[in-house]
Design a protein around this motif. Structure first.
Motif, short mmCIF file in Angstrom:
data_model
loop_
_atom_site.label_atom_id
_atom_site.label_comp_id
_atom_site.label_asym_id
_atom_site.label_seq_id
_atom_site.Cartn_x
_atom_site.Cartn_y
_atom_site.Cartn_z
N ILE A 116 -29.58 48.87 -3.02
CA ILE A 116 -29.72 47.62 -3.78
C ILE A 116 -31.01 46.92 -3.38
O ILE A 116 -31.78 46.46 -4.20
N TYR A 117 -31.26 46.92 -2.06
CA TYR A 117 -32.44 46.20 -1.60
C TYR A 117 -33.72 46.89 -1.99
O TYR A 117 -34.73 46.27 -2.22
N GLU A 168 -34.15 48.56 -4.77
CA GLU A 168 -34.38 48.16 -6.17
C GLU A 168 -34.99 46.78 -6.24
O GLU A 168 -35.90 46.51 -7.00
N LYS A 169 -34.48 45.89 -5.39
CA LYS A 169 -34.96 44.52 -5.36
C LYS A 169 -36.43 44.47 -5.01
O LYS A 169 -37.20 43.77 -5.62
N GLU A 199 -25.36 51.98 0.69
CA GLU A 199 -25.20 51.35 -0.62
C GLU A 199 -26.05 50.09 -0.72
O GLU A 199 -26.81 49.90 -1.66
N THR A 200 -25.96 49.24 0.30
CA THR A 200 -26.73 48.00 0.25
C THR A 200 -28.22 48.29 0.36
O THR A 200 -29.02 47.59 -0.23
N TYR A 234 -39.90 42.84 -7.06
CA TYR A 234 -40.85 41.84 -6.58
C TYR A 234 -42.24 42.05 -7.14
O TYR A 234 -42.99 41.12 -7.33
N GLY A 246 -25.64 47.48 8.07
CA GLY A 246 -25.79 47.83 6.67
C GLY A 246 -25.43 49.28 6.36
O GLY A 246 -25.58 50.17 7.18
N SER A 247 -24.98 49.48 5.13
CA SER A 247 -24.65 50.84 4.68
C SER A 247 -25.73 51.31 3.72
O SER A 247 -26.62 50.57 3.34
N PRO A 305 -31.21 48.25 9.64
CA PRO A 305 -29.98 47.51 9.42
C PRO A 305 -29.02 47.69 10.58
O PRO A 305 -28.88 48.79 11.11
#
Lengths: 198, 158
Positions: free
Chosen positions: A188-189, A191-192, A184-185, A196, A181-182, A178
């Motif tokens: 989130i990714y 988890e995403k 935190e994000t 999938y 990006g931090s 990133p």
């Protein structure tokens, strides 16, 4: 036939081959960005670039010149590189407009590259936003002169500096880390990514 | 049966939601996240059969995302904006794919550009961006200029 005479650098055969080569430039009909709308008037009856032997060609394997007509997004860059590497040598690249030089009005976009020459070698850059068909014809005529004099050899640069170009391409196409990006994000990714699989 | 705007507002008021009268054929409704599915099912049952679009708005100062579900009725000729606020730190909302199938693409896009997670949507794969690992790019805290300068080497000239 004056310009076909042999000199120190080029033999008669070289000049003769380039003489025919410059009169049958086939350009790849691949349109990116907004400059594509300048090509139909250039090709049809008003400006008619076919009188110079320039015809649109459907496949990269039969094309001599690649026109990059406008801004290049990351997805497009991937395709442009694939196309460019498929084209047989000798091949030339024409970059249209300010978008391919410094990003143009999209210079601060997250998804468009700013300088095309970092990723593939560019022979001629046409100024304008977008260039008029006169400018396109002027560029193509300059390209013809360059072919005749043996100057248009940017494709050799691609082979010589292959690692430099590949490094730049990989850097933007596989954004592995990133940039802003931090943590935190990132979570989130992650988890995403898990979602999938389902 | 065609309902006029006033009777639709009355119906919605009976359900206990906050209705705002905007234009001759447009009303805006503020709903809670828990009430979203009930409310949309109700709208659909009284003839609002078309989901036009889903918007996401980033209110970074308030720490909230606003999702706007645009619903249109071909019988009543009324456009309803259904606004839901969700927390920015935990952006999770139930999916409405079972109600309207076309929501699939809107939800995928919003997930890609805002990082909002739609619970129950099975396919939230990216549509437009490739190999994106950074902050979702349409969030307000994403600095697109700085990103461009760092990744593409864009020059800042004054």
């Amino acid at each position: 036939m004056e310009d076909l005479k042999a000199n120190d650098k080029r033999s008669y055969i070289d000049n003769l081959i380039d003489f025919f080569r410059k009169r049958s430039i086939w350009m790849l009909h691949y349109c990116t960005g907004c400059g594509a709308v300048e090509l139909p008037p250039s090709m049809t009856s008003r400006w008619d670039i076919e009188r110079f032997g320039i015809v649109p060609m459907a496949t990269p394997r039969q094309a001599d010149v690649l026109l990059v007509t406008g801004y290049v997004s990351l997805k497009t860059l991937k395709r442009i590189i694939k196309i460019y590497e498929q084209m047989p040598e000798p091949k030339w690249v024409l970059a249209f407009g300010s978008c391919t030089v410094n990003g143009g009005i999209y210079w601060d976009s997250y998804n468009t590259i700013t300088n095309l020459a970092e990723y593939i070698p560019v022979d001629i850059t046409v100024s304008g936003c977008m260039p008029r068909p006169e400018a396109v014809i002027d560029a193509l005529q300059t390209l013809m002169e360059m072919i005749q004099s043996g100057e248009g050899g940017a494709y050799k640069k691609y082979k010589e500096n292959y690692e430099y170009y590949k490094k730049n391409q990989d850097r933007v196409l596989r954004k592995t880390a990133p940039i802003l990006g931090s943590s935190e994000t990132e979570s989130i990714y992650q988890e995403k990514e898990g979602n999938y699989e389902t | 049966m065609k309902l006029d705007k006033e009777s639709i507002i009355e119906l919605l008021n009976q359900k206990g939601v906050e209705v705002l009268d905007l234009y001759p054929n447009q009303i805006s409704v503020n709903i809670k996240k828990d009430n979203l599915l009930n409310h949309l099912v109700f709208l659909r049952s009284i003839g609002f059969d078309h989901l036009s679009f889903i918007n996401a708005v980033d209110f970074i100062d308030e720490g909230e995302f606003e999702l706007v579900y645009h619903v249109w009725s071909y019988t009543h000729k009324i456009h309803v904006l259904n606004k839901v606020r969700i927390s920015r730190n935990n952006p999770v909302i139930p999916t409405i794919v079972n109600l309207w199938e076309q929501a699939q693409f809107y939800e995928q896009e919003i997930h890609e550009f805002f990082g909002i997670i739609f619970e129950g949507n099975k396919d939230l794969s990216p549509l437009f961006l490739e190999n994106w690992v950074d902050i979702p790019p349409l969030r307000k805290d994403f600095d697109t200029k700085e990103f461009s300068v760092r990744l593409f080497g864009a020059e800042i000239r004054r």
